[in-house]
Enzyme design. Sequence first.
Site, short mmCIF file in Angstrom:
data_model
loop_
_atom_site.label_atom_id
_atom_site.label_comp_id
_atom_site.label_asym_id
_atom_site.label_seq_id
_atom_site.Cartn_x
_atom_site.Cartn_y
_atom_site.Cartn_z
N ARG A 18 0.82 -1.22 0.00
CA ARG A 18 0.00 0.00 0.00
C ARG A 18 0.85 1.26 0.00
NH1 ARG A 18 -3.38 -0.24 5.04
NH2 ARG A 18 -1.49 -1.23 5.76
N ASN A 36 -6.04 -2.67 1.93
CA ASN A 36 -6.03 -4.12 2.10
C ASN A 36 -7.46 -4.61 2.16
OD1 ASN A 36 -3.25 -4.36 2.22
ND2 ASN A 36 -3.16 -4.36 4.45
#
Length: 90
Positions: A18, A36
Amino acid sequence: MEQIRAVVHGVVQGVGFRYHTRQVAQQLGVEGFVRNRPDGTVEIVAQCSSDQLKSLLHWAHQGPAGARVTQVETEPYTGADRFDGFTIER
């Protein structure tokens, strides 16, 4: 401007995916978010030009060191009309 949703499969959580996605997206001038998902995948929603999108997706197929991407699924995204930068959502 295009809007897409990409779901990245493989070893993509716990490897900084990320954070690196945000960094790459910001360098490219892409707006949207990354997060996520409970199933172990990472979701990317991006709003950008076609060239920016190609660059982001090319990177997403590799990911950061430690990631092992096995598949990237993409589809059109019709959510928000406009994003403000590129963020990491929880």
